[in-house]
Design a protein around this motif. Structure first.
Motif, PDB file in Angstrom:
ATOM      1  N   ASP A  84       4.494  -3.511   2.012  1.00  0.00           N
ATOM      2  CA  ASP A  84       5.313  -3.765   0.828  1.00  0.00           C
ATOM      3  C   ASP A  84       5.764  -2.425   0.272  1.00  0.00           C
ATOM      4  OD1 ASP A  84       6.465  -4.441  -1.581  1.00  0.00           O
ATOM      5  OD2 ASP A  84       4.773  -5.646  -2.283  1.00  0.00           O
ATOM      6  N   ARG A  90       5.443   4.922  -0.408  1.00  0.00           N
ATOM      7  CA  ARG A  90       4.418   4.634   0.598  1.00  0.00           C
ATOM      8  C   ARG A  90       4.111   3.148   0.557  1.00  0.00           C
ATOM      9  NH1 ARG A  90      -1.431   4.668   1.057  1.00  0.00           N
ATOM     10  NH2 ARG A  90      -1.976   5.385   3.129  1.00  0.00           N
ATOM     11  N   SER A  92       2.419  -0.452   0.703  1.00  0.00           N
ATOM     12  CA  SER A  92       1.094  -1.010   0.473  1.00  0.00           C
ATOM     13  C   SER A  92       0.857  -2.088   1.529  1.00  0.00           C
ATOM     14  CB  SER A  92       1.024  -1.634  -0.922  1.00  0.00           C
ATOM     15  OG  SER A  92      -0.130  -2.437  -1.038  1.00  0.00           O
ATOM     16  N   TYR A  93      -0.339  -2.132   2.065  1.00  0.00           N
ATOM     17  CA  TYR A  93      -0.669  -3.123   3.091  1.00  0.00           C
ATOM     18  C   TYR A  93      -1.719  -4.113   2.590  1.00  0.00           C
ATOM     19  CZ  TYR A  93       1.924   0.097   5.959  1.00  0.00           C
ATOM     20  OH  TYR A  93       2.930   0.900   6.459  1.00  0.00           O
ATOM     21  N   ILE A  94      -1.766  -4.331   1.288  1.00  0.00           N
ATOM     22  CA  ILE A  94      -2.778  -5.194   0.682  1.00  0.00           C
ATOM     23  C   ILE A  94      -2.696  -6.639   1.178  1.00  0.00           C
ATOM     24  CG2 ILE A  94      -1.487  -5.816  -1.400  1.00  0.00           C
ATOM     25  CD1 ILE A  94      -4.589  -4.904  -2.495  1.00  0.00           C
TER      26      ILE A  94
END
Length: 149
Positions: A84, A90, A92-94
């Protein structure tokens, strides 16, 4: 689950400089797994992809599926499909599943596609991979098992 589905003439993947998998004419699928995904997402996406009518019939219309064509598939795990980047620079891969969950569902997806009789090649999970492919058409379809319209 998210998938980038590409109709390809051939594709291959190397991991740590070693050929890990290759497929002839058919599909190359980049597959991402989210924290919300379940067995239902696996079944839905495997069925959708193998029956997706994106191959030409005798009249040049996209009317045939991978099963109709007897094609092969290369499936590559791709957690970055859940990146995202709406805020900041950078991603986010949450939303991406943790490796243990992702690998289990990825393997279930591969098994589900094989159950249709499709030859499936894969990369190596949790390694740096280099993917090579010849996109045919080009035809590229984005699928998301959680997306409702």
């Amino acid at each position: 689950m998210r998938a980038v589905v590409q109709k390809t003439l051939k594709s291959s993947v190397t991991s740590d400089g070693v050929l890990a998998g290759q497929a002839g004419s058919g599909l190359t699928v980049l597959l991402g797994v989210s924290v919300k995904d379940t067995d239902d997402d696996v079944r839905y996406l495997a069925d959708k992809i193998v029956h997706l009518r994106i191959f030409e019939d005798d009249q040049g219309k996209l009317n045939h599926s991978l099963l109709d064509e007897g094609g092969e598939m290369l499936v590559i795990s791709q957690f970055t499909l859940y990146g995202d980047a709406r805020h900041g620079r950078r991603p986010s891969y949450i939303e991406a599943a943790r490796p243990e969950q992702a690998e289990a569902l990825y393997n279930q997806f591969v098994d589900a596609v094989r159950a249709f009789g499709v030859p499936v090649a894969t990369g190596r999970f949790r390694t740096h991979m280099v993917v090579s492919l010849e996109n045919d058409g080009p035809v590229t379809i984005l699928l998301d098992s959680q997306k409702t319209f």
